[in-house]
Design an enzyme around this catalytic site. Structure first.
Site, PDB file in Angstrom:
ATOM      1  N   PRO A   1       7.136  -1.018   2.759  1.00 50.26           N
ATOM      2  CA  PRO A   1       6.639  -2.046   1.841  1.00 50.26           C
ATOM      3  C   PRO A   1       6.649  -3.455   2.411  1.00 50.26           C
ATOM      4  CG  PRO A   1       8.868  -1.468   1.260  1.00 50.26           C
ATOM      5  CD  PRO A   1       8.477  -0.551   2.382  1.00 50.26           C
TER       6      PRO A   1
ATOM      7  N   ASP B   1       3.187   4.370   3.002  1.00 48.64           N
ATOM      8  CA  ASP B   1       3.078   5.670   3.669  1.00 48.64           C
ATOM      9  C   ASP B   1       1.608   5.926   4.009  1.00 48.64           C
ATOM     10  OD1 ASP B   1       4.492   8.517   4.059  1.00 48.64           O
ATOM     11  OD2 ASP B   1       2.453   8.798   3.301  1.00 48.64           O
TER      12      ASP B   1
ATOM     13  N   LYS C   1      -8.084  -4.666   5.497  1.00 50.68           N
ATOM     14  CA  LYS C   1      -9.073  -4.470   4.457  1.00 50.68           C
ATOM     15  C   LYS C   1      -8.578  -5.161   3.204  1.00 50.68           C
ATOM     16  CE  LYS C   1      -9.029  -0.026   5.102  1.00 50.68           C
ATOM     17  NZ  LYS C   1      -9.296   1.410   4.978  1.00 50.68           N
TER      18      LYS C   1
ATOM     19  N   GLY D   1       0.479   0.056   5.674  1.00 51.18           N
ATOM     20  CA  GLY D   1       1.472  -0.316   4.666  1.00 51.18           C
ATOM     21  C   GLY D   1       1.944   0.920   3.918  1.00 51.18           C
TER      22      GLY D   1
ATOM     23  N   MET E   1      -3.124  -0.262  -6.771  1.00 52.39           N
ATOM     24  CA  MET E   1      -4.397  -0.997  -6.831  1.00 52.39           C
ATOM     25  C   MET E   1      -4.874  -1.107  -8.273  1.00 52.39           C
ATOM     26  SD  MET E   1      -6.165   0.785  -3.485  1.00 52.39           S
ATOM     27  CE  MET E   1      -5.460   2.401  -3.756  1.00 52.39           C
TER      28      MET E   1
ATOM     29  N   ASP F   1      -3.129  -3.132   9.371  1.00 49.70           N
ATOM     30  CA  ASP F   1      -3.802  -3.496   8.127  1.00 49.70           C
ATOM     31  C   ASP F   1      -3.326  -4.838   7.619  1.00 49.70           C
ATOM     32  OD1 ASP F   1      -3.961  -0.440   6.168  1.00 49.70           O
ATOM     33  OD2 ASP F   1      -5.064  -1.108   7.926  1.00 49.70           O
TER      34      ASP F   1
HETATM   35  N1  SAH Z   1      -0.166   3.412   1.622  1.00 51.14           N
HETATM   36  C1  SAH Z   1       0.360   2.424   0.710  1.00 51.14           C
HETATM   37  C2  SAH Z   1      -0.578   2.129  -0.426  1.00 51.14           C
HETATM   38  C3  SAH Z   1      -1.851   1.480   0.001  1.00 51.14           C
HETATM   39  S1  SAH Z   1      -2.914   1.131  -1.345  1.00 51.14           S
HETATM   40  C4  SAH Z   1       1.728   2.875   0.195  1.00 51.14           C
HETATM   41  O1  SAH Z   1       2.108   4.028   0.433  1.00 51.14           O
HETATM   42  O2  SAH Z   1       2.431   2.070  -0.411  1.00 51.14           O
HETATM   43  C5  SAH Z   1      -2.523  -0.549  -1.658  1.00 51.14           C
HETATM   44  C6  SAH Z   1      -1.771  -0.686  -2.954  1.00 51.14           C
HETATM   45  O3  SAH Z   1      -0.418  -0.297  -2.767  1.00 51.14           O
HETATM   46  C7  SAH Z   1      -1.677  -2.087  -3.471  1.00 51.14           C
HETATM   47  O4  SAH Z   1      -2.839  -2.442  -4.190  1.00 51.14           O
HETATM   48  C8  SAH Z   1      -0.479  -2.009  -4.389  1.00 51.14           C
HETATM   49  O5  SAH Z   1      -0.815  -1.384  -5.596  1.00 51.14           O
HETATM   50  C9  SAH Z   1       0.413  -1.052  -3.618  1.00 51.14           C
HETATM   51  N2  SAH Z   1       1.389  -1.766  -2.803  1.00 51.14           N
HETATM   52  C10 SAH Z   1       1.459  -1.776  -1.463  1.00 51.14           C
HETATM   53  N3  SAH Z   1       2.510  -2.517  -1.055  1.00 51.14           N
HETATM   54  C11 SAH Z   1       3.116  -2.960  -2.172  1.00 51.14           C
HETATM   55  C12 SAH Z   1       4.248  -3.779  -2.422  1.00 51.14           C
HETATM   56  N4  SAH Z   1       4.986  -4.267  -1.429  1.00 51.14           N
HETATM   57  N5  SAH Z   1       4.579  -4.053  -3.719  1.00 51.14           N
HETATM   58  C13 SAH Z   1       3.847  -3.564  -4.731  1.00 51.14           C
HETATM   59  N6  SAH Z   1       2.774  -2.780  -4.543  1.00 51.14           N
HETATM   60  C14 SAH Z   1       2.400  -2.494  -3.292  1.00 51.14           C
END
Ligand code: SAH
Length: 443
Positions: A204, A282, A249, A280, A362, A227
């Protein structure tokens, strides 16, 4: 250097352990693991040293320990009396065991606790399967000698192969493939380097929420493809001279189309690069990691996926909201609020069923549609809900309320950071966690 390190072959040799307490047990165990047969005694008698390669004393009578030390040294037998440096002719090091790789750490007896702390640090940075890699090199060494009689050529080949795809495969526990890749590289007269792509979850945002494997790969990468969601704190952990390619993106304004990212990864690997594709959270949770893995597989590029802490887990942990709870939620569902055509097309009937937690990725721009859909399907608008922005980082913010209030206020409240929506009775069970300002010093 006061003590010279050496590694003893104790296979089938006798080792005397004088004493029978817990410390003596602890000293005997690694000696036995190295193949020594242990001769145990509680009291010292000179005859005990006959035919002995090494002697250790602990938890025994002081006079006996002194007598053991004197007799052993007179006979040239290395001796260690625990916690009595003056009676020792050798030191028992702290050991990192990745057989056949062995690391011994000593502070010359000055600070055994420091030696153990160093061992923990080294344990953490070395891949668990390092031994398998060394064993592979050992099995192949005769073949390498035959194929590459020139010492320099052999060294260059081994340096490349031990940092290349065969090593990655061996470290991933894929022994047979590793051996095949090693043999192929060897038989290739030119030894063209083959690349490897790691699809790595960056978590995160906080650097200390990276996995140890991700940390190691960041330190070894030639190229890092990342990313927008990957934080600077995480990128700072990468090898300084690794090239960085940003393919960020932002929702609805894709900087680099997915098929171009796929082609980029394939191209870099074909140049022989070790590529870390950082995503970001997983890679396999709303990260399109599946598409990239498929493209790599189709192009015949060796690759692996390294999981990361996904946003739902990080947000839940840091805001103190349990995702499941014996009384409140027996299931947790990860859904996306992202739409292709602006219409939120979710199975609202399923999502509105009681006894579960929804984690919406999202989901900020479609919050109102989420509320309308869930309420129409029967979920109460007063169901607890929260938005967590920048979860898993020091910049986390939380907006807690009900489905109705969060849907009404969420867009205005958001500062544009990544944000996750949690809906369910568990939100009412939050017990905000506090991290200690500084971690207590380990005892
Ligand atoms: N692969 C990532 C998700 C990517 S989609 C994962 O596993 O976390 C991107 C979305 O993930 C963002 O729009 C938000 O909803 C969420 N997200 C990613 N990082 C975040 C964070 N630090 N705090 C809150 N939501 C997060």
């Amino acid at each position: 250097m006061r003590h010279f390190p050496a590694f003893l072959d104790l296979q089938g040799r006798q080792v005397l352990v004088l004493g029978s307490g817990e410390v003596a047990e602890r000293k005997a165990a690694p000696l036995a693991a190295a193949g020594a047969s242990i001769r145990r005694a509680d009291r010292f008698a000179p005859g005990l040293l006959d035919g002995v390669a090494l002697a250790v004393g602990a938890d025994a009578d002081d006079d006996d320990l002194r007598a053991l030390s004197a007799a052993a040294q007179a006979r040239g037998i290395p001796v260690n009396i625990v916690d009595q440096p003056a009676l020792c002719s050798f030191i028992m090091p702290a050991i990192v065991d990745r057989d056949p790789v062995t690391i011994a750490i000593s502070t010359g007896g000055a600070a055994p606790v420091l030696a153990r702390m160093l061992r923990q640090k080294i344990e953490a940075v070395l891949p668990p399967a390092l031994g398998a890699l060394a064993a592979l090199a050992g099995r192949m060494s005769a073949a390498v000698r035959r194929a590459l009689p020139d010492l320099g050529a052999r060294r260059r080949f081994l340096e490349r192969v031990l940092a290349g795809a065969p090593a990655d495969l061996a470290l991933a526990g894929r022994t047979e493939e590793a051996e095949t890749a090693f043999a192929r590289a060897l038989h290739d007269a030119e030894v063209t380097p083959t690349g490897f792509v790691h699809l790595v979850g960056a978590g995160p945002g906080a650097a200390d929420l990276l996995t140890l494997r991700a940390l190691r790969l960041l330190g070894e990468a030639d190229v890092i493809v990342h990313d927008r969601l990957v934080s600077d704190a995480v990128l700072d952990m990468a090898r300084r001279d690794a090239a960085r390619i940003f393919v960020g993106k932002a929702r609805a304004n894709h900087c680099v189309p997915q098929n171009e990212i796929n082609a980029l990864l394939v191209g870099l690997a074909r140049q022989g690069k070790r590529v870390v594709r950082l995503k970001g959270g997983d890679p396999f949770v709303f990260g399109r990691g599946g598409e990239e893995a498929a493209a790599l597989a189709e192009a015949g590029i060796a690759h692996e996926v390294v999981p990361g802490v996904t946003a739902a887990l990080a947000c839940a942990a840091q805001s103190g909201i349990p995702l499941t709870h014996r009384d409140a939620a027996r299931a947790v569902t990860f859904v996306t609020g992202h739409t292709r055509d602006g219409r939120l097309d979710l199975d609202f009937a399923g999502l509105a069923r009681p006894g579960q937690t929804l984690a919406v990725y999202m989901g900020i721009t479609t919050l109102r549609d989420l509320e309308v859909g869930l309420v129409r399907a029967g979920l109460d608008a007063s169901t607890p809900a929260a938005i967590i922005e920048n979860g898993g980082t020091p910049a986390m913010r939380v907006l807690a309320g009900t489905l109705a209030s969060v849907a009404r206020d969420g867009r205005g409240w958001s500062r544009g950071g990544p944000a996750l929506v949690l809906v369910g009775e568990v939100v009412g069970q939050a017990t905000p966690a506090r991290r200690p300002v500084s971690a207590p010093v380990a005892a």
